[in-house]
Structures are given as structure tokens and as C-alpha cells.
Write an enzyme that holds these catalytic residues in place. Structure first.
Site, PDB file in Angstrom:
ATOM      1  N   ASP A 148       0.838  -1.191   0.000  1.00 37.58           N
ATOM      2  CA  ASP A 148       0.000   0.000   0.000  1.00 37.58           C
ATOM      3  C   ASP A 148       0.875   1.244   0.000  1.00 37.58           C
ATOM      4  OD1 ASP A 148      -2.298   1.825   0.721  1.00 37.58           O
ATOM      5  OD2 ASP A 148      -3.314  -0.094   0.963  1.00 37.58           O
ATOM      6  N   HIS A 225      -3.699   6.020   3.428  1.00 32.91           N
ATOM      7  CA  HIS A 225      -4.388   4.813   2.934  1.00 32.91           C
ATOM      8  C   HIS A 225      -3.758   3.534   3.482  1.00 32.91           C
ATOM      9  CE1 HIS A 225      -5.747   1.888  -0.129  1.00 32.91           C
ATOM     10  NE2 HIS A 225      -6.762   2.704  -0.334  1.00 32.91           N
ATOM     11  N   SER A 556     -11.048  -1.056  -1.151  1.00 34.55           N
ATOM     12  CA  SER A 556      -9.764  -0.970  -0.454  1.00 34.55           C
ATOM     13  C   SER A 556      -9.911  -1.244   1.034  1.00 34.55           C
ATOM     14  CB  SER A 556      -9.200   0.448  -0.566  1.00 34.55           C
ATOM     15  OG  SER A 556      -8.412   0.588  -1.700  1.00 34.55           O
TER      16      SER A 556
END
Ligand SMILES: *[C@@H]1O[C@H](CO)[C@@H](O)[C@H](O)[C@H]1NC(C)=O
Ligand SMILES: *[C@@H]1O[C@H](CO)[C@@H](O)[C@H](O)[C@H]1NC(C)=O
Ligand SMILES: *[C@@H]1O[C@H](CO)[C@@H](O)[C@H](O)[C@H]1NC(C)=O
Length: 778
Positions: A148, A225, A556
């Protein structure tokens, strides 16, 4: 053999042309896959000789006049998930390389994206696998690798109190870099690495600046994220977690006892395949048990899909690879990351709402949602403000793009902005910059009633399409429209959940309709999880507020929930294969919501199997599934043969040679032992016979009886109809006959299910497989 001869001739021609062509062309990154080294893998096990081997291909294809050392073009050398390398090449050099013996494929690097519903800038957790925690020791002893945007190691979610040391098999590292050193890793965050070469190569003007200006050249997360997804999978328990006061409660990962390893492969401009493959290559060698990928692209053939290729050998080596399905729903056949060896996850809603109503001047109240902190919002948004929409009269101003709003016209007002084109939080920033006092985000036909919320830099709410139509009608009906936002805090149990998120990508799989994708759905809307402590929860530069948590939506967010469940299962059953883990998660999934009714789709109708796969994950049942459908790595190769893939296409995926005619001769009537059943009738075919084998992982001396709900217009018979097991680990096979005399009128698909119900023993196991039938018109 013949093909190789032809290629040799081409090669000599191309080599002659090379110096001329290379001079005029710019370089781009290519991923080169090699045939196994002639000397065998042992001969190239040593890093040096491997580099020599890889470098020798460059020496033979790169124009010597341009380079002192052709090896300076090498970005990465891969040897775990496949044999090959990434290098910067001119088109002609790539063509020359492609023609060299020993080269299996040369493909251009590809940019993939994070699967959040809007850019990278996002921000919940009340999804409680309590029963599963007890059985699996909270995921103890397992390692979840997260590919990520990196990690914020100071987050309380990566606190290692109570964690045991990393398992002895772990060989990963804590790679230092900008604002990151070995002391940032601990017993929770046991490893961190970063991969920027592929990304940098795409910024040839000033590559070092392109990366370093905007983010840390280290495993440190500049976006949030990666911190969010890693903490969702395996974050420690943190009491009193909230986003600026909203959603307060305990935050903890699905497998709070598992270790985390962060592989930073995504940068401000996305995630490049060359970096992703380097991350996967290391992660598999480092010893992760689960790999979580909340990124991807649009569906492409498996032999060109780096994630499919990298995950094949990862799976063969026992790593469960969990991938987000993508956010291109509700369009049909939008599902990405659809390789039959990965676990593909769609997104579902939680039963938690953050109501923020819009009260219009005419007394009407429109439902909206927002996570603006309650205290401040009462002061700022709690009074009537003048409403404006499309003040510039331009399309840009309808969508509140940066710089499109006339300051004089919006100052102190509540601005209506259509969703789309830019990120939702970006619109809030644009309104604030122009002097607006509040914002209403209005869904368009595209988003319908979908309600992913964000942390905004000003009081704001989001309304569905129905409400948006009423809102705009009101604005045009009166000379001085006014409204106020009434914030309702956090409400649990108000909504019918789970439901499939509208944006969640749908099947049937474009490249392979004979395997149902996505496999399952998991929480992916308005998820609160860890966030870099130096960023505002909106992720925007203009946000001076600080929070250790934020709220984000997307597949996600759904994928790491399932990665956490996979870690729990691995912890409870260390010897299980990735296929067994996936089977447990799929056959135990729920098909009803909390109210016991059919799971709904964001569209308003019932969710079908192409939206939710086997259903919504149920961790407590998944650790004790009763029966599992196992698959050997070689079965995937046979499956690819049945799909008509060529020898070379299969090689690119499996990295081993295969003679499909021999394989198919040996495996007549083969069907992949997948836990769901998908039949794609092509060219007027009317019947199919499928084989399945289940392994008893429940109790000895147990018996199961089949129950079938055939899709409308389809006849299904199963033989035998009962399965008895004496021993634990015993296997039993059955046959499924599917007959469809004619496809149902005006429909190209139909669904049903097949369930094995335990009759003897404790009678508690229900092993469910969805059935999807599609008619493919060619
Ligand atoms: C890591 O960085 C911190 C903060 O800059 C510093 O205090 C510490 O000494 C460094 N540790 C190592 C092992 O370099
Ligand atoms: C975030 O977590 C750190 C470390 O636990 C703590 O020191 C800090 O006060 C927290 N920040 C906020 C805004 O709660
Ligand atoms: C593949 O297998 C078939 C059937 O066993 C055999 O006839 C054929 O020669 C094999 N092809 C190659 C290239 O080995």
C-alpha cells in the site's frame, strides 16, 4: 522449438537496427519474464550470479553507445514470484529483448490505483469477530503483509504491548529512509520496506524531486491509505478511537494479535506494477502468511496482469493473497483482480450512520450524512444560510472544481456541489477557499443513493440523488433559498446492513466467467481506522486538525477486513492451504442482513451473486467451516488449459511449462474445485457436468445432505446426495449436473445455490456455494 528458431532470426535483425532507433526514443519501464535458467534455479540462487544472469539480457539488448553500463537500466531483479527483472528500455530495445532466447515475455509497466472511492484522501470499525478471536488467539503467530502507501508507525494501532516477538521464520527487514529507521518497527509492525524505482522512472524530468517533494522516500505513509488498511487487517485495540469526536469507540483490527509488515508500493501518482512485483517478491520471501492488496486496475487477461502473475507463485508457496475487487460498480463485469487463486473482495455497508439533515427554508427535511465534528458544526452550520448552486453558470462550478467558484457569490453561503470529477474532500476545500461557509454534496444519477462520507474542512453533508433533485428544485423555485445542516451524531442499527455498496465492482468476470467473482463482500463503507498523526483527517493540506483516525470508503477498506479473517483462520489452522482458507471464508458467508432479510444492493434491489459472490463474510463461522474445497497449484494450471490458454500464456502465469493436450487427456471432465459454482454456456451449449471434492475439517463421524436451489430455467442434480465422513481430513467427491434447455427470456444469467447441511454430529455446519449460470453470446 520452431518458434525459437524464427525468433533468433528476428533478433539478429533487430540488434542491427538498435543503435539508430534507441537514440531517438525515450525510455520506459518494461517487466521482463525469463524462462527458468538453464543451470537450474540453484545455479542462480546466489544474488550475484542472478544479477549477472539478468544483466546479460540487458547487455545483449541495450544500445551500448548510449550507456556505459547497460545494467544501469535495471530497476529490479525478481526471483521469488517469478524469474525476471524490470528495466528502462527504448521500444526497439524491448523488441530486441523479446526476441532473445530465454525471454518469456516483455510487457510495459502499468500504473494501478488504490481502490478507495476517491483519490487517496480518505478516513470506522464495529465489525466484531468475537467468536473467531477466541478460537484463533486473535491471529497470533501470523503475519499480514500489506502492499500500500506505507505506514505511520507512531499510530496507537501499531503499539506492540502484549505482542510476542516476530515468528522465527520471519526474514523481513525494517528499511530505513526519510523519517524512518529500524526503531520504527516493533513486535506489531515487524517489517517495512519501500519500492519507488518504477514510480520514479515515470518522472524522468526530475525523478528525485517528484518523489521527495511530495512524500517520504521511506516506508512512512504520506497519504494515510496504507496506515488505514494495515490497521484494519491487524491493528492493536485502541480505546476511545474517534474522528474528531465522531464514531467514538474502540478501534481494533480484525486480527489484533497478528503481526504487520508494510510494503510501500504506492506513491502520489499511483502504484506501478514493477514496484508491486518487487514488493510481492520480497514479501513472499520474508515469510508473510497473508498478502493484502487494496489496489488494481481494470480487468485484463491474466497473463498480462502483474498481480495475477505475482500472486500465482505466492499462492503456491502458501500465501493467501487477498485483493480488492475495485470500485467501478455497479457496472456489470467491472470486477478486477479476478485470478482464480486470489480472494477477491467487494464492499458492503455497516449499520452505522452519521446523519446530517438538510432543513430547507420551506420546512422540508432531506436526509444526508456527514462526519463533521458535532460541536463546531452546531455553531457554524446550525443556522440558516443562503443556498447557492452553479454560481458561475459553468459546469466546473456545478462540480465545485478548484478556482471555479466566484468568491463574491459564495462568500458566507452554503454551496451545493455535484459529486464527480474531483475528490469529495477536494470540493470542500474549494468551497472553503472561495469563502463558502458550508457545503452540500449532491449525488448525481451516477451515485444514486450511495453515501460514502468524508471528513471535510468545513461543515458539510452528502445527500442522495433523490434528495439532490428536490434540493435543486427548491433552489430554482425561490428567489432567496436558505437551508441549515442539522447534525445527528453517530447512529448504530439505523440502517439495513450489510448491503452491497453501489460502487463495489461486479461480475461476471470479463476474462473468466467460469469462476464467480467477487468471492465475498466485507465492510467497506465509512470505515474508521488508523491515520497518520500529522495529517488532518481529510488528508488535505488545508486541514490543520489532527486525528489518529479517519473514515474511508472503498473495496480498499473491504479487502483488509478479509485479510484479517484469513490471518485468524491461518492462526487456528496453520497447515491450511490458501484455497482452504478462502473456501472457509466463502462457504460460511452470510446471505441475509442483520434483520434476517436478503442482502440488498446499493441500487435498491436484492443483491445478486455477481455483486456479493458467496455473501458477506462471517468470521466466527469461517474459523470452523465443517468442510472445505481445496485446490492444488497444479489444478489452476489444468483450469487454464480448460479455458484454452496457450502454453506460452500459461507459462507467463505459472512459470512452468505445460502440455495442455496431455494435461487435458489425463484430466478428462476436469473442473476447478472452486467453492462457488459458475457455469458459462457458450455457443448454445445446454449442459455441463462439474466435479467437486470436499475435505472434512469439522468432526469425525459426520454426515452431510445436499440441498439445491436451482437457478430459474436450469435443472441441477447432485450425486451422491449425502456424504459421510468417518475421519477428520477425509475427502468425498460429488458431481453436479447442470442442464439448461434454453436460456430464460431476456436474461443472460441466473443464480441459485447448493448447500451441504450436516445431519449427524452436532448438526451445526452449513456449507454453502452460490451457483451462477451465464449465457455467453458470441
Ligand atoms: C531513529 O530515529 C529517531 C528519531 O529521529 C532517533 O532518535 C533514533 O536514534 C534513530 N534510531 C536509530 C537506530 O538510528
Ligand atoms: C495520537 O496518538 C499519539 C500516540 O498514542 C498520541 O500521543 C496523540 O496525542 C494522539 N493524537 C490525538 C489527536 O489524539
Ligand atoms: C503434448 O502431449 C501430447 C499428448 O500426450 C503429445 O502427443 C504431444 O507430442 C505433446 N507435445 C509436446 C510439445 O510435447
Amino acid at each position: 522449438m520452431e518458434a525459437v528458431g524464427v525468433l533468433m532470426i528476428c533478433r539478429s535483425l533487430l540488434l542491427l537496427l538498435l543503435p539508430v532507433l534507441a537514440a531517438a526514443e525515450t525510455l520506459q519501464t518494461y517487466i521482463v519474464q525469463l524462462h527458468p535458467h538453464e543451470g537450474g534455479r540453484e545455479a542462480v540462487a546466489a544474488a550475484e550470479s542472478r544479477l549477472d544472469w539478468h544483466g546479460s539480457f540487458l547487455e545483449r539488448s541495450v544500445s551500448w553507445e548510449q550507456e556505459r553500463r547497460p545494467s544501469s537500466r535495471l530497476l529490479y531483479s525478481y526471483h521469488t514470484v517469478f524469474d525476471g527483472f524490470a528495466a528502462q528500455l527504448a521500444d526497439a530495445e524491448a523488441a530486441a529483448l523479446r526476441a532473445l532466447p530465454g525471454v518469456a515475455s516483455v510487457r510495459a509497466d502499468r500504473r494501478l490505483e488504490l481502490h478507495t472511492t476517491y483519490s487517496y484522501r480518505f478516513l470506522g470499525l464495529n465489525f466484531c469477530p468475537a467468536g473467531a478471536w477466541a478460537r484463533s488467539g486473535y491471529g497470533r503467530g501470523t503475519i499480514v503483509g500489506v502492499l500500500d502507501t506505507g505506514v505511520w508507525p507512531e499510530s496507537p494501532s501499531f503499539d506492540d504491548r502484549g505482542m510476542p516477538p516476530a515468528p522465527v521464520r520471519w526474514t523481513g527487514v525494517c528499511q530505513g529512509g526519510e523519517h524512518f529507521n529500524t526503531s520504527n518497527c516493533n513486535r506489531k509492525l515487524i517489517g517495512a520496506r519501500f519500492y519507488s524505482k518504477g514510480h520514479r522512472a515515470n518522472y524522468p524530468t526530475n525523478p528525485s524531486e517528484a518523489v521527495s517533494l511530495l512524500e517520504y522516500v521511506s516506508p512512512r505513509d504520506a497519504h494515510g491509505h496504507g496506515t488505514h488498511t494495515a490497521s484494519t487487517a491487524a491493528g492493536a485495540a485502541v480505546a476511545g478511537a474517534s474522528v474528531l469526536g465522531a464514531g467514538a469507540g474502540e478501534a481494533r483490527g480484525v486480527a489484533p494479535g497478528a503481526h504487520v509488515a508494510a510494503y510501500k508500493v504506492c506513491w502520489f501518482n499511483g502504484c506501478y506494477s514493477s514496484d508491486i512485483l518487487a514488493g510481492m517478491d520480497d514479501a513472499v520471501r520474508d515469510g508473510v502468511d497473508v498478502l493484502s492488496l487494496s489496489l488494481g486496475g481494470f480487468p485484463i487477461p491474466l497473463f498480462e496482469d502483474s498481480i495475477a502473475i505475482g500472486s500465482f507463485r505466492a499462492t503456491a508457496r502458501g500465501v493467501s493473497v487477498v485483493c480488492a475487487a475495485g470500485n467501478n460498480g455497479p457496472a456489470r463485469s467491472s470486477v478486477a483482480n479476478e485470478a482464480p487463486w486470489v480472494l477477491t473482495v467487494g464492499a458492503a455497508t455497516l449499520d452505522r450512520r452519521f446523519p446530517a439533515y438538510v432543513r430547507l427554508g420551506n420546512g422540508r427535511v432531506l436526509y444526508g450524512e456527514s462526519m463533521y465534528p458535532v460541536k463546531t458544526s452546531l455553531k457554524k452550520g446550525g443556522k440558516d444560510l443562503e443556498l447557492v448552486y452553479a454560481v458561475g453558470g459553468t459546469r466546473e462550478s456545478e462540480y465545485c472544481l478548484k478556482g471555479s467558484l466566484d468568491k463574491a457569490a459564495v462568500a458566507g453561503k452554503m454551496v451545493v456541489c455535484n459529486r464527480g470529477i474531483t475528490g469529495r474532500a477536494d470540493k470542500g476545500e474549494a468551497v472553503k477557499e472561495a469563502g463558502g461557509a458550508a457545503m452540500i454534496l449532491a449525488n448525481t444519477e451516477v451515485n444514486r443513493q450511495e453515501d460514502s462520507i468524508d471528513v471535510h474542512v468545513l461543515p458539510a453533508t452528502l445527500v442522495g440523488y433523490r434528495e439532490a433533485v428536490e434540493l435543486k428544485k427548491y433552489i430554482s423555485s425561490t428567489p432567496r433559498p436558505v437551508a441549515r445542516i442539522v447534525f445527528g451524531g453517530t447512529r448504530i442499527g439505523q440502517a439495513r446492513a450489510p448491503a452491497v455498496a453501489l460502487f463495489s465492482a461486479r461480475g461476471p468476470s470479463l476474462t473468466n466467467p467460469s469462476v464467480l467473482k467477487p468471492d465475498v463482500i466485507a465492510p467497506g463503507v465509512n470505515i474508521i481506522a488508523a491515520w497518520p498523526g500529522n495529517l488532518g483527517p481529510s488528508g488535505l493540506e488545508g486541514d490543520a486538525r489532527r486525528s489518529n483516525f479517519s473514515v474511508l470508503s472503498g473495496t480498499s477498506m473491504a479487502a483488509p477486513h478479509v485479510s484479517g479473517i484469513a490471518a485468524l483462520i491461518r492462526s487456528a489452522h496453520p497447515s491450511w492451504s490458501p484455497a482452504m482458507v478462502r473456501s472457509a471464508i466463502m462457504t460460511s458467508a452470510d446471505i441475509t442482513d442483520r434483520r434476517g432479510k436478503a442482502i440488498m444492493d446499493g441500487d435498491g434491489g436484492r443483491a445478486d451473486v455477481f455483486a456479493m459472490g458467496a455473501g458477506h463474510v462471517n468470521p466466527a463461522r469461517a474459523v470452523d467451516p465443517g468442510l472445505v474445497y481445496d485446490i492444488q497449484p497444479g489444478d489452476y494450471v489444468t483450469h487454464l488449459c480448460t479455458l484454452g490458454y496457450t502454453h506460452m500464456e500459461i507459462f507467463k502465469i505459472s512459470h512452468t511449462g505445460v502440455n495442455c493436450s496431455a494435461v487435458l487427456q489425463k484430466n478428462r471432465g476436469f473442473s476447478l474445485n472452486y467453492p462457488s459454482i459458475a457455469v458459462a454456456f457458450k455457443n448454445g451449449a445446454k449442459s455441463a457436468v462439474l466435479q467437486r471434492t470436499v475435505t472434512n475439517v469439522g468432526t469425525p463421524n459426520s454426515a452431510y445432505t445436499v440441498q439445491v436451489a436451482a437457478p430459474p430455467g436450469v435443472k441441477i442434480s447432485v450425486a451422491p446426495t449425502t456424504l459421510s465422513f468417518v475421519e477428520f481430513g477425509e475427502q468425498r467427491s460429488f458431481r453436479v449436473n447442470v442442464e439448461a434447455p434454453s436460456p430464460p427470456a431476456a436474461k443472460d444469467s441466473a443464480e441459485g445455490y447448493l448447500v451441504w447441511k450436516q445431519s449427524g454430529g452436532e448438526g451445526k455446519h452449513v456449507v454453502r456455494s452460490p451457483i451462477a449460470v451465464t449465457w455467453v453470446v458470441e
